[in-house]
Structures are given as structure tokens and as C-alpha cells.
Design a protein around this motif. Structure first.
Motif, PDB file in Angstrom:
ATOM      1  N   ALA A  36      36.116  69.325  92.898  1.00  9.09           N
ATOM      2  CA  ALA A  36      37.088  68.961  93.930  1.00  9.09           C
ATOM      3  C   ALA A  36      37.367  67.460  93.952  1.00  9.09           C
ATOM      4  CB  ALA A  36      36.610  69.446  95.297  1.00  9.09           C
ATOM      5  N   THR A  37      37.927  66.978  92.863  1.00  7.97           N
ATOM      6  CA  THR A  37      38.347  65.579  92.840  1.00  7.97           C
ATOM      7  C   THR A  37      39.622  65.461  93.674  1.00  7.97           C
ATOM      8  OG1 THR A  37      39.747  65.876  90.899  1.00  7.97           O
ATOM      9  CG2 THR A  37      37.426  65.279  90.509  1.00  7.97           C
ATOM     10  N   PRO A  38      39.953  64.278  94.125  1.00  9.79           N
ATOM     11  CA  PRO A  38      41.209  64.120  94.872  1.00  9.79           C
ATOM     12  C   PRO A  38      42.413  64.634  94.080  1.00  9.79           C
ATOM     13  CG  PRO A  38      39.866  62.156  95.114  1.00  9.79           C
ATOM     14  CD  PRO A  38      39.181  63.024  94.091  1.00  9.79           C
ATOM     15  N   GLU A  39      42.420  64.400  92.790  1.00  7.81           N
ATOM     16  CA  GLU A  39      43.544  64.834  91.964  1.00  7.81           C
ATOM     17  C   GLU A  39      43.640  66.359  91.899  1.00  7.81           C
ATOM     18  OE1 GLU A  39      41.115  62.671  90.764  1.00  7.81           O
ATOM     19  OE2 GLU A  39      42.278  60.876  91.232  1.00  7.81           O
ATOM     20  N   ARG A  40      42.507  67.021  91.711  1.00  7.42           N
ATOM     21  CA  ARG A  40      42.518  68.485  91.630  1.00  7.42           C
ATOM     22  C   ARG A  40      42.862  69.117  92.964  1.00  7.42           C
ATOM     23  NH1 ARG A  40      37.673  70.296  87.555  1.00  7.42           N
ATOM     24  NH2 ARG A  40      38.654  69.472  85.687  1.00  7.42           N
ATOM     25  N   LEU A  41      42.349  68.553  94.050  1.00  9.36           N
ATOM     26  CA  LEU A  41      42.687  69.082  95.369  1.00  9.36           C
ATOM     27  C   LEU A  41      44.173  68.886  95.639  1.00  9.36           C
ATOM     28  CD1 LEU A  41      41.958  70.391  98.032  1.00  9.36           C
ATOM     29  CD2 LEU A  41      41.233  68.142  98.868  1.00  9.36           C
ATOM     30  N   ARG A  42      44.686  67.718  95.342  1.00 11.46           N
ATOM     31  CA  ARG A  42      46.117  67.448  95.522  1.00 11.46           C
ATOM     32  C   ARG A  42      46.942  68.445  94.713  1.00 11.46           C
ATOM     33  NH1 ARG A  42      50.238  64.724  92.989  1.00 11.46           N
ATOM     34  NH2 ARG A  42      51.709  63.677  94.349  1.00 11.46           N
TER      35      ARG A  42
END
Length: 85
Positions: A36-42
Motif C-alpha cells: 500500500a504505497t501512496p502511488e498504489r493506493l492512489r
């Protein structure tokens, strides 16, 4: 209907198993905490917002799995079994 969901369960817990069940039944999207990196969540959020059909499927599926009016049913149960004379 329920709400379409992206679930990030606590690692190494029953939440992961429950989340996988939801993913396997097409009820929600699951993003593990380790992924759940910021990029993947976004990306997951944007993809879900852009996919109206997936939103509709998730909403219908979660409404089938989760009971409705739980609070009302709980109160009725307490009244019947705990408060009756």
C-alpha cells in the motif's frame, strides 16, 4: 446497496483472511499493507472511481454478503431475549 471498497487489512491477522474472502467473491479490492504505497493506493482509488461497472458490482456484492439493518435486528433480539418479562 453497499459501498464499493478498497480494503487495507492489518497484516498477519484475521483481517487479511476476511479481506481475501471479499476479494475472492468480487466484493472489494484488497491492497495489502506491504503493497500500500501512496502511488498504489492512489492508482486503486482512481481505477475504482473510473470504473462504474466495478463500483456497481462491488456495491451489489457487499449488500448481499453483509446483513442490513444490523442495529435494528440487534435491538429486537435484546428486547426479545433479555428484556422480556
Amino acid at each position: 446497496f453497499g459501498k464499493p471498497s478498497i480494503i487495507i487489512p492489518l497484516p498477519d491477522s484475521i483481517q487479511e483472511r476476511n479481506a481475501q474472502l471479499l476479494a475472492d467473491t468480487g466484493t472489494a479490492e484488497v491492497l495489502l499493507q506491504k503493497d500500500a504505497t501512496p502511488e498504489r493506493l492512489r492508482s486503486a482509488i482512481i481505477n475504482l472511481l473510473d470504473d462504474k461497472e466495478k463500483q456497481r458490482r462491488f456495491s451489489k456484492a457487499i449488500a448481499v454478503i453483509l446483513p442490513s439493518r444490523v442495529a435494528d435486528r440487534f435491538v429486537a433480539h435484546v428486547k426479545q431475549h433479555c428484556l422480556s418479562d
